[in-house]
Structures are given as structure tokens and as C-alpha cells.
Design a protein around this motif. Structure first.
Motif, PDB file in Angstrom:
ATOM      1  N   LEU A  45     -18.956  -9.791 -17.831  1.00 17.17           N
ATOM      2  CA  LEU A  45     -19.305  -8.596 -16.856  1.00 17.17           C
ATOM      3  C   LEU A  45     -20.012  -9.229 -15.707  1.00 17.17           C
ATOM      4  O   LEU A  45     -20.315  -8.318 -14.819  1.00 17.17           O
ATOM      5  N   SER A  46     -20.100 -10.579 -15.343  1.00 17.89           N
ATOM      6  CA  SER A  46     -20.835 -10.969 -14.471  1.00 17.89           C
ATOM      7  C   SER A  46     -20.090 -10.869 -13.201  1.00 17.89           C
ATOM      8  O   SER A  46     -18.842 -10.799 -13.229  1.00 17.89           O
ATOM      9  N   ALA A  47     -20.393 -11.358 -12.089  1.00 16.65           N
ATOM     10  CA  ALA A  47     -19.916 -11.624 -10.708  1.00 16.65           C
ATOM     11  C   ALA A  47     -18.890 -12.746 -10.624  1.00 16.65           C
ATOM     12  O   ALA A  47     -18.308 -13.123  -9.646  1.00 16.65           O
ATOM     13  N   MET A  48     -18.843 -13.561 -11.755  1.00 24.58           N
ATOM     14  CA  MET A  48     -17.957 -14.576 -11.870  1.00 24.58           C
ATOM     15  C   MET A  48     -16.613 -14.287 -11.674  1.00 24.58           C
ATOM     16  O   MET A  48     -16.113 -13.453 -12.139  1.00 24.58           O
ATOM     17  N   PRO A  49     -15.757 -14.972 -10.972  1.00 29.88           N
ATOM     18  CA  PRO A  49     -14.425 -14.815 -10.828  1.00 29.88           C
ATOM     19  C   PRO A  49     -13.451 -14.753 -11.764  1.00 29.88           C
ATOM     20  O   PRO A  49     -14.006 -15.716 -12.766  1.00 29.88           O
ATOM     21  N   LEU A  50     -12.489 -14.067 -11.897  1.00 28.20           N
ATOM     22  CA  LEU A  50     -11.614 -14.181 -13.016  1.00 28.20           C
ATOM     23  C   LEU A  50     -11.253 -15.716 -13.345  1.00 28.20           C
ATOM     24  O   LEU A  50     -11.144 -15.862 -14.749  1.00 28.20           O
ATOM     25  N   ALA A  51     -10.898 -16.313 -12.526  1.00 31.57           N
ATOM     26  CA  ALA A  51     -10.491 -17.761 -12.761  1.00 31.57           C
ATOM     27  C   ALA A  51     -11.651 -18.479 -13.475  1.00 31.57           C
ATOM     28  O   ALA A  51     -11.184 -19.467 -14.340  1.00 31.57           O
ATOM     29  N   ASP A  52     -12.760 -18.251 -13.160  1.00 30.54           N
ATOM     30  CA  ASP A  52     -13.887 -18.952 -13.760  1.00 30.54           C
ATOM     31  C   ASP A  52     -14.094 -18.576 -15.019  1.00 30.54           C
ATOM     32  O   ASP A  52     -14.676 -19.658 -16.165  1.00 30.54           O
ATOM     33  N   VAL A  53     -13.824 -17.306 -15.364  1.00 29.16           N
ATOM     34  CA  VAL A  53     -13.995 -16.927 -16.807  1.00 29.16           C
ATOM     35  C   VAL A  53     -13.017 -17.465 -17.390  1.00 29.16           C
ATOM     36  O   VAL A  53     -13.223 -17.903 -18.758  1.00 29.16           O
ATOM     37  N   ALA A  54     -11.609 -17.434 -17.044  1.00 29.29           N
ATOM     38  CA  ALA A  54     -10.515 -17.978 -18.063  1.00 29.29           C
ATOM     39  C   ALA A  54     -10.913 -19.577 -18.185  1.00 29.29           C
ATOM     40  O   ALA A  54     -10.984 -20.111 -19.297  1.00 29.29           O
ATOM     41  N   ALA A  55     -11.478 -20.179 -17.049  1.00 25.75           N
ATOM     42  CA  ALA A  55     -11.767 -21.652 -17.286  1.00 25.75           C
ATOM     43  C   ALA A  55     -12.811 -21.869 -18.385  1.00 25.75           C
ATOM     44  O   ALA A  55     -12.870 -22.996 -19.172  1.00 25.75           O
ATOM     45  N   LYS A  56     -13.943 -20.948 -18.293  1.00 25.44           N
ATOM     46  CA  LYS A  56     -14.899 -20.901 -19.090  1.00 25.44           C
ATOM     47  C   LYS A  56     -14.521 -20.865 -20.674  1.00 25.44           C
ATOM     48  O   LYS A  56     -14.831 -21.598 -21.434  1.00 25.44           O
ATOM     49  N   ILE A  57     -13.416 -19.805 -20.922  1.00 28.19           N
ATOM     50  CA  ILE A  57     -13.025 -19.449 -22.163  1.00 28.19           C
ATOM     51  C   ILE A  57     -12.241 -20.774 -22.510  1.00 28.19           C
ATOM     52  O   ILE A  57     -12.373 -21.292 -23.814  1.00 28.19           O
ATOM     53  N   ALA A  58     -11.300 -21.488 -21.857  1.00 31.68           N
ATOM     54  CA  ALA A  58     -10.594 -22.604 -22.157  1.00 31.68           C
ATOM     55  C   ALA A  58     -11.608 -23.813 -22.619  1.00 31.68           C
ATOM     56  O   ALA A  58     -11.489 -24.555 -23.500  1.00 31.68           O
ATOM     57  N   LEU A  59     -12.701 -23.803 -21.845  1.00 32.49           N
ATOM     58  CA  LEU A  59     -13.626 -25.266 -22.020  1.00 32.49           C
ATOM     59  C   LEU A  59     -14.212 -24.873 -23.313  1.00 32.49           C
ATOM     60  O   LEU A  59     -14.792 -25.829 -23.857  1.00 32.49           O
ATOM     61  N   LYS A  60     -14.898 -23.495 -23.565  1.00 30.83           N
ATOM     62  CA  LYS A  60     -15.373 -23.247 -24.925  1.00 30.83           C
ATOM     63  C   LYS A  60     -14.440 -23.309 -26.321  1.00 30.83           C
ATOM     64  O   LYS A  60     -14.820 -23.245 -27.233  1.00 30.83           O
ATOM     65  N   SER A  61     -13.187 -23.116 -25.902  1.00 35.07           N
ATOM     66  CA  SER A  61     -12.065 -22.976 -26.967  1.00 35.07           C
ATOM     67  C   SER A  61     -11.974 -24.276 -27.822  1.00 35.07           C
ATOM     68  O   SER A  61     -12.269 -25.266 -27.354  1.00 35.07           O
ATOM     69  N   LYS A  62     -12.027 -24.215 -29.116  1.00 36.97           N
ATOM     70  CA  LYS A  62     -11.828 -25.145 -30.154  1.00 36.97           C
ATOM     71  C   LYS A  62     -10.422 -25.678 -30.275  1.00 36.97           C
ATOM     72  O   LYS A  62     -10.094 -26.548 -30.817  1.00 36.97           O
ATOM     73  N   LEU A  63      -9.707 -24.853 -29.453  1.00 39.79           N
ATOM     74  CA  LEU A  63      -8.388 -25.231 -29.267  1.00 39.79           C
ATOM     75  C   LEU A  63      -7.670 -26.371 -28.551  1.00 39.79           C
ATOM     76  O   LEU A  63      -6.655 -26.723 -28.185  1.00 39.79           O
ATOM     77  N   VAL A  64      -8.666 -26.227 -27.397  1.00 42.44           N
ATOM     78  CA  VAL A  64      -8.649 -27.354 -26.210  1.00 42.44           C
ATOM     79  C   VAL A  64      -9.546 -28.349 -26.226  1.00 42.44           C
ATOM     80  O   VAL A  64     -10.682 -28.201 -26.584  1.00 42.44           O
ATOM     81  N   LYS A  65      -8.848 -29.484 -26.097  1.00 48.73           N
ATOM     82  CA  LYS A  65      -9.707 -30.794 -26.140  1.00 48.73           C
ATOM     83  C   LYS A  65      -9.906 -31.291 -24.822  1.00 48.73           C
ATOM     84  O   LYS A  65      -8.868 -31.421 -24.025  1.00 48.73           O
ATOM     85  N   VAL A  66     -11.336 -31.228 -24.397  1.00 47.46           N
ATOM     86  CA  VAL A  66     -11.651 -31.696 -22.953  1.00 47.46           C
ATOM     87  C   VAL A  66     -12.081 -33.015 -23.119  1.00 47.46           C
ATOM     88  O   VAL A  66     -13.042 -33.357 -23.714  1.00 47.46           O
ATOM     89  N   THR A  67     -11.500 -33.900 -22.176  1.00 42.59           N
ATOM     90  CA  THR A  67     -12.097 -35.219 -22.041  1.00 42.59           C
ATOM     91  C   THR A  67     -12.595 -35.600 -20.570  1.00 42.59           C
ATOM     92  O   THR A  67     -11.932 -35.012 -19.637  1.00 42.59           O
ATOM     93  N   ALA A  68     -13.651 -36.424 -20.542  1.00 42.32           N
ATOM     94  CA  ALA A  68     -14.124 -36.780 -19.179  1.00 42.32           C
ATOM     95  C   ALA A  68     -12.908 -37.647 -18.660  1.00 42.32           C
ATOM     96  O   ALA A  68     -12.582 -38.446 -19.117  1.00 42.32           O
ATOM     97  N   ALA A  69     -12.692 -37.630 -17.356  1.00 43.29           N
ATOM     98  CA  ALA A  69     -11.824 -38.712 -16.651  1.00 43.29           C
ATOM     99  C   ALA A  69     -12.516 -40.052 -16.647  1.00 43.29           C
ATOM    100  O   ALA A  69     -13.786 -39.928 -16.298  1.00 43.29           O
ATOM    101  N   SER A  70     -11.850 -40.986 -16.859  1.00 41.04           N
ATOM    102  CA  SER A  70     -12.491 -42.205 -16.643  1.00 41.04           C
ATOM    103  C   SER A  70     -12.523 -42.697 -15.316  1.00 41.04           C
ATOM    104  O   SER A  70     -11.545 -42.376 -14.280  1.00 41.04           O
ATOM    105  N   GLU A  71     -13.408 -43.573 -14.845  1.00 40.07           N
ATOM    106  CA  GLU A  71     -13.575 -43.929 -13.415  1.00 40.07           C
ATOM    107  C   GLU A  71     -12.964 -45.272 -13.206  1.00 40.07           C
ATOM    108  O   GLU A  71     -13.080 -46.211 -14.225  1.00 40.07           O
ATOM    109  N   ASP A  72     -12.134 -45.619 -12.290  1.00 41.39           N
ATOM    110  CA  ASP A  72     -11.457 -46.969 -12.245  1.00 41.39           C
ATOM    111  C   ASP A  72     -12.206 -47.728 -11.467  1.00 41.39           C
ATOM    112  O   ASP A  72     -12.933 -47.492 -10.358  1.00 41.39           O
TER     113      ASP A  72
END
Length: 72
Positions: A45-72
Motif C-alpha cells: 500500500l506504500s507509494a512504492m512503484p509496482l515494479a519495485d513491489v514486484a522486485a521486492k517480492i522476487a528478492l524475498k522469494s524462497k524460489l529465487v536465488k539471488v547472488t551478488a555480482a562478482s567484481e572483475d
């Protein structure tokens, strides 16, 4: 939600589409059930844009594995 896909703008918050607290609870329940993601009603219900809400859902999802990008 009664909004045509062509009318959805990912930069607008969900309340711009008429999402109220009852619908926010339903969205939260679906995110938890389908995405294994625990997002708060406050975030939905916040003023967060829909795309950010979707990204937050994906980030918190136990079905999605998020890894940090390695620096070269």
C-alpha cells in the motif's frame, strides 16, 4: 483488479489502481502462497512503484536465488 494489462504502468503505486487494504492482504497471501515471499501489506500500500513491489517480492522469494555480482 479490473485493469487492462495495457493500462498498467510499473512506475505507479498499486493504490493508483484502486488497491485497498483488503486487496493488499489478498496480494500478500498470494505472494506468500505462490512465490514463498513474505511481503508486508504496508509495502503493497506504500507509494512504492509496482515494479519495485514486484522486485521486492522476487528478492524475498524462497524460489529465487539471488547472488551478488562478482567484481572483475
Amino acid at each position: 483488479m479490473g485493469v487492462a494489462l495495457s493500462e498498467v504502468d510499473g512506475q505507479k503505486p498499486l493504490y493508483d489502481y484502486g488497491v485497498d487494504s483488503l486487496q493488499a492482504v489478498e496480494i500478500r497471501n498470494r505472494a506468500l502462497k505462490n512465490m514463498h515471499s513474505d511481503i508486508s501489506v504496508f509495502d503493497i500500500l506504500s507509494a512504492m512503484p509496482l515494479a519495485d513491489v514486484a522486485a521486492k517480492i522476487a528478492l524475498k522469494s524462497k524460489l529465487v536465488k539471488v547472488t551478488a555480482a562478482s567484481e572483475d
